[in-house]
Structures are given as C-alpha cells and as structure tokens.
Design a protein around this motif. Structure first.
Motif, PDB file in Angstrom:
ATOM      1  N   ALA A   1       0.822  -1.218   0.000  1.00 37.97           N
ATOM      2  CA  ALA A   1       0.000   0.000   0.000  1.00 37.97           C
ATOM      3  C   ALA A   1       0.853   1.264   0.000  1.00 37.97           C
ATOM      4  CB  ALA A   1      -0.932  -0.009   1.204  1.00 37.97           C
ATOM      5  N   LEU A   2       1.978   1.238   0.714  1.00 40.90           N
ATOM      6  CA  LEU A   2       2.825   2.422   0.840  1.00 40.90           C
ATOM      7  C   LEU A   2       3.952   2.468  -0.192  1.00 40.90           C
ATOM      8  CD1 LEU A   2       3.099   2.807   4.723  1.00 40.90           C
ATOM      9  CD2 LEU A   2       1.995   4.383   3.128  1.00 40.90           C
ATOM     10  N   GLU A   3       4.039   1.464  -1.036  1.00 39.55           N
ATOM     11  CA  GLU A   3       5.129   1.440  -2.009  1.00 39.55           C
ATOM     12  C   GLU A   3       5.107   2.632  -2.959  1.00 39.55           C
ATOM     13  OE1 GLU A   3       8.649   0.230  -3.657  1.00 39.55           O
ATOM     14  OE2 GLU A   3       7.661  -0.309  -1.769  1.00 39.55           O
ATOM     15  N   PRO A   4       3.929   3.172  -3.355  1.00 41.74           N
ATOM     16  CA  PRO A   4       3.951   4.383  -4.191  1.00 41.74           C
ATOM     17  C   PRO A   4       4.709   5.532  -3.536  1.00 41.74           C
ATOM     18  CG  PRO A   4       1.770   3.409  -4.216  1.00 41.74           C
ATOM     19  CD  PRO A   4       2.552   2.648  -3.190  1.00 41.74           C
TER      20      PRO A   4
ATOM     21  N   THR B   1       7.444  16.050  -3.989  1.00 39.04           N
ATOM     22  CA  THR B   1       7.158  15.473  -5.296  1.00 39.04           C
ATOM     23  C   THR B   1       5.835  14.731  -5.257  1.00 39.04           C
ATOM     24  OG1 THR B   1       8.084  14.133  -7.109  1.00 39.04           O
ATOM     25  CG2 THR B   1       8.324  13.272  -4.880  1.00 39.04           C
ATOM     26  N   TRP B   2       5.218  14.606  -6.420  1.00 39.96           N
ATOM     27  CA  TRP B   2       3.953  13.885  -6.478  1.00 39.96           C
ATOM     28  C   TRP B   2       4.211  12.391  -6.533  1.00 39.96           C
ATOM     29  CZ3 TRP B   2       3.098  10.732 -10.664  1.00 39.96           C
ATOM     30  CH2 TRP B   2       3.870  10.975 -11.823  1.00 39.96           C
ATOM     31  N   ILE B   3       3.222  11.628  -6.052  1.00 42.21           N
ATOM     32  CA  ILE B   3       3.287  10.174  -6.121  1.00 42.21           C
ATOM     33  C   ILE B   3       1.981   9.660  -6.719  1.00 42.21           C
ATOM     34  CG2 ILE B   3       4.790  10.054  -4.103  1.00 42.21           C
ATOM     35  CD1 ILE B   3       2.381   9.024  -2.494  1.00 42.21           C
ATOM     36  N   TYR B   4       1.973   8.394  -7.092  1.00 45.36           N
ATOM     37  CA  TYR B   4       0.760   7.796  -7.631  1.00 45.36           C
ATOM     38  C   TYR B   4      -0.295   7.783  -6.535  1.00 45.36           C
ATOM     39  CZ  TYR B   4      -2.202   4.658 -10.338  1.00 45.36           C
ATOM     40  OH  TYR B   4      -3.238   4.117 -11.041  1.00 45.36           O
ATOM     41  N   PRO B   5      -1.451   8.423  -6.738  1.00 43.74           N
ATOM     42  CA  PRO B   5      -2.447   8.539  -5.669  1.00 43.74           C
ATOM     43  C   PRO B   5      -3.114   7.211  -5.332  1.00 43.74           C
ATOM     44  CG  PRO B   5      -3.320   9.436  -7.717  1.00 43.74           C
ATOM     45  CD  PRO B   5      -1.872   9.117  -7.975  1.00 43.74           C
ATOM     46  N   PHE B   6      -3.415   7.029  -4.064  1.00 38.79           N
ATOM     47  CA  PHE B   6      -4.083   5.808  -3.605  1.00 38.79           C
ATOM     48  C   PHE B   6      -4.994   6.154  -2.429  1.00 38.79           C
ATOM     49  CE2 PHE B   6      -0.093   6.184  -1.274  1.00 38.79           C
ATOM     50  CZ  PHE B   6      -0.476   5.986   0.043  1.00 38.79           C
TER      51      PHE B   6
ATOM     52  N   SER C   1      12.048  -4.214   6.204  1.00 41.22           N
ATOM     53  CA  SER C   1      13.217  -3.478   6.663  1.00 41.22           C
ATOM     54  C   SER C   1      13.784  -2.621   5.534  1.00 41.22           C
ATOM     55  CB  SER C   1      14.277  -4.455   7.170  1.00 41.22           C
ATOM     56  OG  SER C   1      15.437  -3.781   7.612  1.00 41.22           O
ATOM     57  N   ARG C   2      13.689  -3.129   4.304  1.00 37.54           N
ATOM     58  CA  ARG C   2      14.189  -2.385   3.144  1.00 37.54           C
ATOM     59  C   ARG C   2      13.462  -1.052   3.002  1.00 37.54           C
ATOM     60  NH1 ARG C   2      12.589  -1.300  -2.009  1.00 37.54           N
ATOM     61  NH2 ARG C   2      10.584  -2.294  -1.595  1.00 37.54           N
ATOM     62  N   GLN C   3      12.145  -1.072   3.187  1.00 36.69           N
ATOM     63  CA  GLN C   3      11.372   0.159   3.022  1.00 36.69           C
ATOM     64  C   GLN C   3      11.719   1.191   4.099  1.00 36.69           C
ATOM     65  OE1 GLN C   3       7.495  -1.914   2.842  1.00 36.69           O
ATOM     66  NE2 GLN C   3       7.173  -0.933   0.861  1.00 36.69           N
ATOM     67  N   ILE C   4      11.840   0.749   5.350  1.00 37.47           N
ATOM     68  CA  ILE C   4      12.172   1.688   6.418  1.00 37.47           C
ATOM     69  C   ILE C   4      13.563   2.268   6.204  1.00 37.47           C
ATOM     70  CG2 ILE C   4      12.546   1.947   8.911  1.00 37.47           C
ATOM     71  CD1 ILE C   4      10.444  -0.113   9.403  1.00 37.47           C
TER      72      ILE C   4
END
Length: 317
Positions: free
Chosen positions: A209-212, A227-232, A274-277
């Motif tokens: 869910a938070l990958e965008p 910056t803009w991100i893909y909206p969800f 852990s990679r995302q954090i």
C-alpha cells in the motif's frame, strides 16, 4: 509566462504573414493558428498545475533530534514542551479504563482515490498529503470522537536508527520500528486536532500500500523537496477499524508541543519491510541523514488512558 509571450509573438507574426496573401484558405489557416495557440496555452496551464518537484521549507520552529537540539533541549525554546500533558506516552494496557458498548468509529471517504498526492521532506520527517474533490475528503467520527467530525490533513512518519526502535508511542513498553500519524482537524474548530496513530512491525514482505510513496523517496532526499506520487486511497494502508483502540489526551510530539490533542492509538501493528524503512533513514535533514525523528515517551502524570473495545453495533449483533 515567458513561454506564453513567445507563443503570442509567434501567433502575431503568423497572422501578419497571412495578411500578405489572398485566397479561400487564409481564413481557415488563421482559424487553425488561433485554435492551436490557445490549445498550447491550455496545455501549459495544465502542466503548471502539476506539483512535480517544488521547494517547501520550514522557516520557524527550529529544533532537531541530536544532542544539542534534541527533545531534552526543546523546553528552552518551546516552554510548552515542559507541560504536564505531553506526548508520546507508553500505552499501559493493564491500567487502561475500558469503555464498552460505545458507538463504532465511522470512516468516510477513506476508500476514495485523491486527485493528487504528494510527499515532502520537511527536514524532520516525511509528510504525505492529498487533494480530494470538495466534499470527498477523508473524515472520521463516532466512537471516542462522538458527534464531531474530523477531516484528514496530513500523515507523518516516525522512525529510528534500527529496526528495534522508531515509534514514538509504545504499547506495554514495546517500541516499533515505524509509526504513522494521521492528523485530522475538526470541521467546526480548526484548533480541535485528533491524531490517529498506526504502528508498524518488520515483515519479510514489502508494504504494498505504501510502495507508491517509498519508490519516490529518492526524489525528496534533501530537505524542502516535495514530489507527487501515484495517488491511492488511505484505506489501502489499513482497513477501517471500528473498535479495539486506545485514546488519551496529550500534545504534538514535536515543537511547539501544543497540548489538548486527542490521540487514537491502534495497537495492532501493520507489516512493513526493513528495506522500506531503510529508505526513510537515507533522507537528509539540515544536519545530515535523518536516522531518528522520534521523541521519547513522556510521563503520564495521572492521565487516563481509555480502551474502546466492543462497540454498541457488535453488542446488537
């Protein structure tokens, strides 16, 4: 604006050239030139509205998380930080007063996809914002909030130097590697603020869910970038929770540490890799990488913690 002036200049030159000729096609060509010119202006206007990469920089509330400007020093510049109703706190589940058979929390428009979404490096944290059509903004009411309705404003993230620390709130003294705080304001009183707090635990899988947001963090590596991100829809992060949450009155967890803030803590952690954090730890503030941006827990000072368990709706079932 300078692009528009160039286009108008080109249009005038073309029109002057057309005046040198006579014929049936002159009127048609002139019309095409006019239409094409205004179409180009519309495209430029649309492009200018896209929040690709802008500078947003804080100029007040100078503070940090190091030895010289960290939480223990805040009270010198921000007296409210020394108050008796400060956040975060440890949620001691053993002493929480149980509130049973209450109305459920009601989540509205959390399943709506925003028109646009941006992430900003505020130099202290990551701020997630969205733009929804008027009347379609995510809002919450019911449960501990009663009849008052609160509209979503921002989401902030708190993390630490390792996967064993980072959340500001703890549950029975257990700290988590990440905390997401959703700021909401009362539609009738902007000074009436509620924070919804979600805790994250390490998982082998990425948080889809938070990958965008995570995949665009490299674009805001330095303070002030947005910056803009893909909206969800926000409901992608966590489905609406009607009960099983804690509340207490506290403060903002960063300066000016204003009090009389209602906190709603959802104790069930969400998975994240852990990679995302680690992407968050690579962001830069004014003094280098933001390895930690969480305030230590503050004394409870005889405050009440409430647990909203089974709702009236569950009871009727």
């Amino acid at each position: 604006m300078w692009i528009e002036l160039i286009i108008f200049s080109m249009y005038n030159e073309e029109l002057e050239a057309l005046k040198q000729f006579n014929g049936i096609g002159v009127t048609l060509v002139s019309a095409l030139v006019i239409v094409g010119t205004f179409l180009m202006l519309e495209v430029i206007d649309w492009i200018n509205k896209i929040p690709l990469q802008t500078q947003i920089y804080e100029t007040e509330n100078e503070y940090g998380y190091g030895d010289k400007d960290g939480p223990s020093e805040w009270v010198k510049k921000f007296p409210l930080a020394g108050g008796s109703v400060q956040s975060p706190i440890n949620i001691d589940t053993a002493i929480a007063a149980s509130v049973e058979f209450c109305d459920p929390l009601v989540w509205e428009n959390y399943d709506k996809i925003p028109l646009s979404m941006t992430v900003t490096n505020t130099r202290h944290t990551v701020q997630l914002t969205g733009q929804w059509p008027v009347g379609s903004e995510p809002r919450i009411h019911g449960g501990a909030l009663g009849n008052k309705s609160y509209v979503f404003q921002y989401a902030f993230f708190r993390w630490g130097a390792s996967d064993y620390e980072g959340s500001e709130h703890t549950v029975d003294y257990e700290q988590y590697p990440l905390e997401m705080q959703l700021q909401h304001i009362n539609t009738s009183n902007p000074n009436d603020i509620v924070f919804l707090s979600f805790l994250f635990e390490i998982s082998r899988k990425d948080n889809f869910a938070l990958e965008p947001m995570f995949c665009k963090l490299f674009e805001i590596s330095f303070p002030g970038l947005s910056t803009w991100i893909y909206p969800f829809p926000l409901s992608n992060i966590h489905s609406p929770i009607s009960h099983d949450y804690y509340t207490y009155y506290g403060s903002l967890t960063n300066p000016p540490c204003t009090e009389n803030i209602l906190w709603v803590i959802f104790p069930e952690p969400i998975g994240i890799s852990s990679r995302q954090i680690d992407y968050l730890r690579k962001l830069h503030g004014d003094e280098g990488r933001i390895s930690i941006n969480s305030r230590p827990v503050q004394p409870l000072n005889n405050r009440e913690i409430y647990f909203y368990g089974q709702t009236a709706f569950d009871f009727k079932q």
